[in-house]
Design a protein around this motif. Sequence first.
Motif, PDB file in Angstrom:
ATOM      1  N   ASN A  50      16.483  -2.719  37.389  1.00  0.00           N
ATOM      2  CA  ASN A  50      17.026  -3.588  36.361  1.00  0.00           C
ATOM      3  C   ASN A  50      17.319  -2.736  35.134  1.00  0.00           C
ATOM      4  N   TYR A  52      16.101  -2.551  32.269  1.00  0.00           N
ATOM      5  CA  TYR A  52      15.001  -2.202  31.374  1.00  0.00           C
ATOM      6  C   TYR A  52      14.175  -1.017  31.852  1.00  0.00           C
ATOM      7  N   HIS A  53      14.352  -0.586  33.069  1.00  0.00           N
ATOM      8  CA  HIS A  53      13.546   0.501  33.611  1.00  0.00           C
ATOM      9  C   HIS A  53      14.391   1.762  33.782  1.00  0.00           C
TER      10      HIS A  53
END
Length: 85
Positions: A50, A52-53
């Motif tokens: 995703n 955010y990683h």
Amino acid sequence: MRENPEANRLFIGNLTSNDAEVVLRRMNETGVLGQFIRAFGKIVSMMQFNMYHHYTVDEHLLRCVGYLQEIGRRPATTNSLSPAT
């Protein structure tokens, strides 16, 4: 190896040393960390897909160790959560 008392003593010594992140990173690069802690071996190179990683799970954990060491090196203050100056 995990059942060896000397190996366990050395591992704990590494975790409490001033360069734990470097030692753990080298252990991870050589595959020793995953053999010593089997659960860690299962997350090596594991991606989270995703936006955010940015790091693999193992890299994230190794960075966390480094950040915790930095926090531990800071002098104690009344508000220990404030950024170092």
